[in-house]
Scaffold this active site. Structure first.
Site, PDB file in Angstrom:
ATOM      1  CD  GLU A  30      -2.877  -1.095   2.303  1.00  0.00           C
ATOM      2  OE1 GLU A  30      -3.160  -0.105   3.016  1.00  0.00           O
ATOM      3  OE2 GLU A  30      -3.526  -2.051   2.482  1.00  0.00           O
TER       4      GLU A  30
ATOM      5  CG  HIS B  75      -8.896   5.822   2.749  1.00  0.00           C
ATOM      6  ND1 HIS B  75      -8.803   5.595   1.534  1.00  0.00           N
ATOM      7  CD2 HIS B  75      -8.218   4.758   3.304  1.00  0.00           C
ATOM      8  CE1 HIS B  75      -8.448   4.556   1.031  1.00  0.00           C
ATOM      9  NE2 HIS B  75      -7.810   4.011   2.217  1.00  0.00           N
TER      10      HIS B  75
ATOM     11  NE  ARG C 280      -4.291   5.480   3.737  1.00  0.00           N
ATOM     12  CZ  ARG C 280      -4.763   4.545   4.705  1.00  0.00           C
ATOM     13  NH1 ARG C 280      -5.315   4.793   5.809  1.00  0.00           N
ATOM     14  NH2 ARG C 280      -4.567   3.033   4.254  1.00  0.00           N
TER      15      ARG C 280
ATOM     16  CG  HIS D  77      -9.429   5.950   7.019  1.00  0.00           C
ATOM     17  ND1 HIS D  77     -10.316   5.001   6.702  1.00  0.00           N
ATOM     18  CD2 HIS D  77      -8.324   5.211   6.879  1.00  0.00           C
ATOM     19  CE1 HIS D  77      -9.778   3.806   6.677  1.00  0.00           C
ATOM     20  NE2 HIS D  77      -8.668   4.011   6.821  1.00  0.00           N
TER      21      HIS D  77
ATOM     22  NE  ARG E  80      -3.812   4.734  10.391  1.00  0.00           N
ATOM     23  CZ  ARG E  80      -4.304   3.818   9.534  1.00  0.00           C
ATOM     24  NH1 ARG E  80      -3.745   2.498   9.195  1.00  0.00           N
ATOM     25  NH2 ARG E  80      -5.253   4.185   8.798  1.00  0.00           N
TER      26      ARG E  80
HETATM   27  C1  SIN Z   1      -7.318   0.475   3.473  1.00  0.00           C
HETATM   28  O1  SIN Z   1      -7.482  -0.616   3.144  1.00  0.00           O
HETATM   29  O2  SIN Z   1      -7.023   1.426   2.655  1.00  0.00           O
HETATM   30  C2  SIN Z   1      -7.344   1.088   4.908  1.00  0.00           C
HETATM   31  C3  SIN Z   1      -6.183   0.581   5.706  1.00  0.00           C
HETATM   32  C4  SIN Z   1      -5.767   1.302   6.466  1.00  0.00           C
HETATM   33  O3  SIN Z   1      -6.408   2.445   6.923  1.00  0.00           O
HETATM   34  O4  SIN Z   1      -4.988   1.263   7.214  1.00  0.00           O
END
Ligand code: SIN
Length: 565
Positions: free
Chosen positions: A150, A266, A312, A376, A411
């Site tokens: 990610e 998010h 993010r 988020h 985060r």
């Molecule tokens: C996501 O699946 O994008 C959320 C996971 C997270 O907030 O760490």
């Protein structure tokens, strides 16, 4: 006297051992008679919240006494349950752990407490190993754990379960493990009201059960594991239970609260009129999804070398910029595009997301999916050390409600489930050492029979959430922050007495919103998730954490070195 809360057919989504109060044998009482009874109980430890941090702590605590876990709805309703992407963990030895630490520090934009982050990544593998032993089923390929990537991760290290239902699977396994221990009792549909402080120490709490009866629970120590506060914003990926209850209670009790200006938005929540802001996991981008603007052009490489896998906060702001239009009031669409992904069956890899999209007329493999950022995750919260200790004796906090500084200003994706596990277990260990006798408390007066105007509460709540989104959201500046604070102040006189869940939640959202806006106003710089359009640069020098206590101004400190205040 004993109270049984179970009524036929009433708690259909709840778990079998949900309502076992250990000392009392209780006749089933009618709602009317329950309303006139204040209930007094004693237990060794109370855990507020049945998400990953609370359940993990309860498992450790059970070795030292009776544990009561209280949760506002059924145990299956927490932020944990909605975590899609996965759990980041470095299981490949020292170098792997060092790289996870490096990524966590980089994402946090200079504000991460390195000792907390080192604890997280070092103890993470052991905690995940435990989860496997307790029956958590992560996705595997030919027997090997599958790992995805990610944003801001330098390599794929994120374990997942049932494709995009990682939190649900971990929650299931933890709950099953916790409830197999007779020393752990779960009380569902319990709204916590306030912490009880005697001589500077937390000695219990008050709560409201589903029937409206007030309870006082006396205890050796309380763990807040009540999760986040996404409902303070009109646009959020969080479930309705995320109303910042733990932070607001801790603040009222006198605990120190930190870094409230850092709310993570998010980047990719579904953006369809009239449809909830459903999370579209960052793992979609980890598997190759790209972002396109209204001209269907990719744009992320103009904002960051990691493009769609940038941190993010960078992606969320880039989407916001691409949505700006010259026409007042118009928001241009931005899309997530997976149409080019051919090497995998997306509906199998992301079954929950594909199904939700299908229910709303979109095909994950063929359609452009409209997205917009949504609130988020709160990086700030009740300030704790790495063992969950807050500034108030007898009060601990772990998970999203807490602020160890582990996430800094932003985060790293999928570090939050790991945070709940590692710091939940550590808080449980520390609380076991609380050996003083449980205090004797007085029963509460019976509930006031207030007439609550639910429609008025909902209207106030909507106004609060809209004002927060507009003036203390993804992009902030002084004028807007002062305006939202004035709005919040003007609402204060209208807040109803906290006699119902709706009223309690509204009061807590009001507190949390005020803390966010005050902290955001005080931090005159842009860092991580806190973006001030009137102060776009970072301040020079070592970054400091914001801290606030009831009745005091926001001050800035270095954790562990208060002389920096
Ligand atoms: C996501 O699946 O994008 C959320 C996971 C997270 O907030 O760490």
């Amino acid at each position: 006297m004993v109270v049984s809360y179970r009524r036929r057919g009433e708690f259909s989504c709840c778990h079998a051992r949900r309502l076992r109060f250990w000392r009392y044998r209780v006749p089933i009482l009618s709602r009317a008679s329950l309303n006139s009874v204040g209930v007094l109980s004693t237990v060794d430890f109370v855990v507020v919240g049945a998400g990953i941090a609370g359940l993990r702590a309860a498992i450790t605590l059970a070795g030292a006494g009776q544990v009561l876990v209280v949760t506002k709805e059924c145990a299956a309703e927490s932020n944990t349950q909605y975590a899609q992407g996965g759990i980041a963990v470095a299981m490949g030895g020292e170098e792997d752990v060092a790289l996870h630490l490096q990524d966590t520090l980089a994402a946090g934009d200079g504000l991460v407490e390195e000792s907390a982050a080192a604890t997280l990544v070092r103890e993470g593998p052991l905690r995940v190993q435990e989860l496997l032993e307790w029956g958590t089923v992560f996705d595997r390929d030919h027997g090997e754990l599958m790992r995805t990537r990610e944003g801001a991760h330098s390599l794929p290290r994120i374990l997942h379960a049932n494709g995009d239902a990682t939190g649900r699977e971990i929650g299931r396994a933890l709950l099953q493990h916790a409830l197999s221990d007779p020393r752990i009792t779960l009380m569902e549909w319990a709204t916590t009201l306030d912490l009880i402080v005697q001589n500077g120490r937390v000695v219990g709490l008050s709560l409201l059960d589903r029937a409206g009866t007030k309870h006082i629970v006396a205890t050796r120590a309380v763990l807040l594991a009540s999760g986040g506060a996404g409902q303070v914003y009109s646009d959020t990926t969080n479930p309705p239970v995320a109303t910042g209850d733990g932070i607001a209670m801790a603040y009222r009790a006198g605990a120190e609260i930190s870094d409230m200006e850092f709310y993570q938005f998010h980047p990719t929540a579904l953006s369809l009129p009239g449809v909830p802001r459903f999370l579209l996991s960052e793992a979609l981008r980890g598997e190759g999804a790209v972002l396109r603007n209204h001209r269907q052009e990719r744009f992320m490489d103009r904002y960051h070398p990691l493009a769609e896998l940038a941190p993010r906060d960078v992606v969320a702001r880039a989407i916001t910029r691409e949505s700006l239009s010259d026409k007042p009031g118009e928001i241009l669409p931005v899309y997530l595009d997976m149409r080019h992904i051919t090497g995998m069956d997306l509906s199998q890899r992301f079954p929950g997301i594909s199904t939700f999209l299908r229910q709303h007329g979109l095909d994950i493999s063929r359609d452009l999916i409209p997205v917009r950022p949504a609130a988020h995750y709160l990086m700030g919260g009740v300030r704790t050390d790495v063992d969950g200790r807050t500034s108030l004796p007898g009060l601990y906090a772990a998970g999203e409600v807490a602020c160890t500084g582990v996430h800094g200003a932003n985060r790293l994706a999928s570090n939050s489930l790991l945070e709940g596990l590692v710091f939940g277990a550590r808080a449980g260990e520390a609380m076991r050492k609380e050996t003083q006798a449980t205090p004797t408390l007085k029963a509460m007066p019976p509930s006031q029979q207030t007439t609550t105007d639910t429609a008025a509460i909902h209207a106030l709540r909507d106004a609060l959430r809209d004002a927060m989104w507009r003036d203390a959201g993804l992009l902030r500046e002084e004028h807007g922050l002062r305006r939202v604070l004035a709005r919040l102040q003007s609402m204060e006189a209208q807040l109803p007495a906290p006699e119902t869940r709706d009223a309690v939640e509204l009061r807590n959202l009001h507190t949390v919103g005020t803390l966010i806006a005050r902290s955001a106003l005080a931090r005159r710089e842009s860092r991580g998730a806190h973006a001030r359009t009137d102060a776009p640069e970072k301040l020079a020098g070592l970054p400091l954490h914001s801290c606030i206590r009831e009745g005091q101004q926001v001050r800035f400190v270095r954790f562990g070195d208060e002389s920096a205040a």
